[in-house]
Design a protein around this motif. Structure first.
Motif, PDB file in Angstrom:
ATOM      1  N   ALA A 130       0.809  -1.232   0.015  1.00 52.76           N
ATOM      2  CA  ALA A 130      -0.057   0.066   0.053  1.00 52.76           C
ATOM      3  C   ALA A 130       0.888   1.325  -0.074  1.00 52.76           C
ATOM      4  N   GLY A 131       2.133   1.225   0.780  1.00 52.70           N
ATOM      5  CA  GLY A 131       2.861   2.560   0.879  1.00 52.70           C
ATOM      6  C   GLY A 131       3.610   2.580  -0.429  1.00 52.70           C
ATOM      7  N   VAL A 137       1.813   6.501  -7.158  1.00 53.19           N
ATOM      8  CA  VAL A 137       0.852   7.428  -7.764  1.00 53.19           C
ATOM      9  C   VAL A 137       1.269   8.771  -7.155  1.00 53.19           C
ATOM     10  N   ASP A 138       1.799   9.268  -6.258  1.00 55.37           N
ATOM     11  CA  ASP A 138       2.028  10.530  -5.843  1.00 55.37           C
ATOM     12  C   ASP A 138       3.234  10.927  -6.642  1.00 55.37           C
ATOM     13  N   PRO A 324      -3.425   9.677  -3.456  1.00 55.33           N
ATOM     14  CA  PRO A 324      -2.566   8.586  -3.116  1.00 55.33           C
ATOM     15  C   PRO A 324      -2.700   8.241  -1.494  1.00 55.33           C
ATOM     16  N   SER A 325      -3.159   9.310  -0.883  1.00 53.56           N
ATOM     17  CA  SER A 325      -3.301   8.832   0.738  1.00 53.56           C
ATOM     18  C   SER A 325      -4.610   7.987   0.734  1.00 53.56           C
ATOM     19  N   LEU A 373       5.999   4.869   4.969  1.00 50.29           N
ATOM     20  CA  LEU A 373       6.574   4.541   3.693  1.00 50.29           C
ATOM     21  C   LEU A 373       6.274   5.656   2.596  1.00 50.29           C
ATOM     22  N   ALA A 374       4.862   5.777   2.575  1.00 52.11           N
ATOM     23  CA  ALA A 374       4.418   6.943   1.405  1.00 52.11           C
ATOM     24  C   ALA A 374       4.892   8.197   2.168  1.00 52.11           C
TER      25      ALA A 374
END
Length: 452
Positions: A130-131, A137-138, A324-325, A373-374
């Motif tokens: 997921a991260g 995407v970001d 993204p979030s 992570l993101a």
């Protein structure tokens, strides 16, 4: 626990336990003696029946009988305190081997609780996946907004979102709405020509960033209040807070809160797709942060944020960065639900609607890992681009939220809940023991049992 930490009741209970332990030891000794005498009696009877002539023994003597009696708690407590005082230690009732067994059992219960919240490899895989997807995407689809001859442009996803807003709120309709009386508000001064108090930096470019009424969230507090009072509330470029009455805009006031809310909504709607659109939520508050020395120009945080807004960091870009979030949240929660279902949980238990660690023990930690992570990836994006506009504001909000929850959980909540879990298990076993004792007690006094 030291002696001085015991309450009076606990000291009395320790004394009673010592007293009962002594009584139990005496009872066991008596039972052993009775058992030996019974065995002798059986042997003698067997020999006599076999024809042996034995001398007369105590077997023919009358044996004393003792009837068990109930004892009042106050009497038992007073007897125990008189004999042992109030300085008894609970540990003295156990042998060294028993104490070690108790410690190992407590350690085992702690481990059981930790395992409930321990992430297995699949939990970690879901969080990492997921991260990484959120970060990709970001970086690839949201990008960094730039001013072009065709307006603000960024990566494909951002462009799609901005085009969607443009179609949803056409320029001609928004212009008509902006010119209509129902969207005119008293706080919408674009410069200082009509302001009794000078507002530093108030201009066509920055007025929406400085006026709290234009904030998508704070506007429904400060903006509505300004519409009712005829004021303009600002935080200028130098961080000075000011609320002043706009006499020239007296006709833009409303007398009821419902009319003020409706006007506030219409005004924000009319500004959402303008060239200098609405700021991101709470962005105006950064004007207070008049410190820092960032970059070659040694700018303050407030100056950095003001520059970001000028470069196109507006509400629409905020919406693009939120995707993204939100995708991160969806992937983690969906993966969590699927895994819980495969583990045999019910639909109610599997649906990750809550971050309550008692009902969903791993979910909050998984979200913390994925958003960490993101956020780290976004920090790298900002570092390599050397552009503050690359900051994913929603992602950092998520990170701050989950970091606080994780820190609070690790340092405060987890030790308390783990102790509650251990004590709950011990209390359950103690309740079972009390139940067995009560049943035996009732059986004992329910019949006229005589202790020899």
């Amino acid at each position: 626990m030291s002696k001085n930490k015991y309450s009076k009741f606990e000291k009395e209970m320790n004394a009673v336990l010592h007293h009962q332990d002594k009584e139990l030891a005496q009872l066991q000794k008596t039972i052993s003696e009775i058992k030996n005498k019974t065995e002798e009696h059986i042997v003698e009877r067997t020999l006599i029946e076999a024809g042996y002539d034995l001398p007369e023994k105590a077997i023919h003597n009358t044996r004393n009988k003792r009837t068990a009696e109930k004892m009042d708690w106050d009497v038992l407590r007073n007897n125990a305190v008189d004999e042992f005082g109030l300085n008894c230690e609970l540990d003295d009732l156990f042998t060294e081997e028993e104490l070690q067994e108790n410690k190992l059992y407590i350690k085992q219960l702690n481990s059981e609780y930790n395992m409930i919240h321990h992430l297995d490899k699949y939990d970690i895989m879901i969080s990492v996946f997921a991260g990484l997807i959120s970060a990709a995407v970001d970086i690839l689809l949201v990008g960094i907004p730039q001013k072009t001859t065709e307006g603000l442009k960024a990566a494909p996803l951002s462009n799609y979102i901005r085009d969607y807003f443009d179609k949803k709120f056409p320029e001609e309709e928004m212009q008509k709405l902006a010119n209509s009386k129902k969207s005119k508000v008293p706080y919408d001064a674009q410069d200082n020509r009509n302001t009794p108090i000078h507002v530093e930096g108030l201009s066509a470019y920055y007025h929406r960033l400085l006026q709290l009424g234009h904030d998508p969230i704070l506007g429904f507090v400060f903006g509505v209040a300004d519409i009712l009072t005829g004021n303009m509330t600002t935080i200028d470029k130098m961080g000075k807070f000011c609320s002043q009455f706009m006499e020239n805009y007296e006709g833009r006031r409303e007398s009821t809160i419902f009319a003020a809310i409706a006007k506030q909504f219409c005004h924000l709607k009319s500004d959402i797709t303008t060239s200098m659109g609405l700021p991101a939520p709470f962005m105006s508050l950064f004007n207070f942060l008049q410190f820092g020395s960032i970059g070659e120009e040694e700018q303050t945080i407030a100056e950095i944020v003001q520059g970001m807004y000028y470069e196109g960091y507006d509400f629409i870009h905020f919406c693009s960065m939120s995707i993204p979030s939100m995708l991160n949240e969806v992937i983690v929660r969906l993966g969590y639900a699927i895994k819980r279902k495969k583990e045999g949980c019910s639909n109610k238990e599997a649906i990750p609607y809550s971050l309550n660690r008692e009902t969903h023990p791993k979910l909050a930690t998984m979200l913390f890992i994925s958003h960490s992570l993101a956020t780290a990836a976004n920090a790298g994006k900002v570092y390599f681009s050397q552009n503050p506009v690359a900051i994913n504001y929603p992602q950092w909000i998520y990170f701050a939220r989950y970091s606080y929850k994780q820190l609070k959980w690790s340092l405060v909540q987890k030790p308390i809940l783990r102790d509650s879990y251990v004590m709950g298990k011990i209390n359950d076993e103690f309740d079972e023991l009390v139940k067995m004792v009560d049943e035996g007690y009732n059986d004992f006094f329910g019949t006229n049992l005589v202790v020899l």
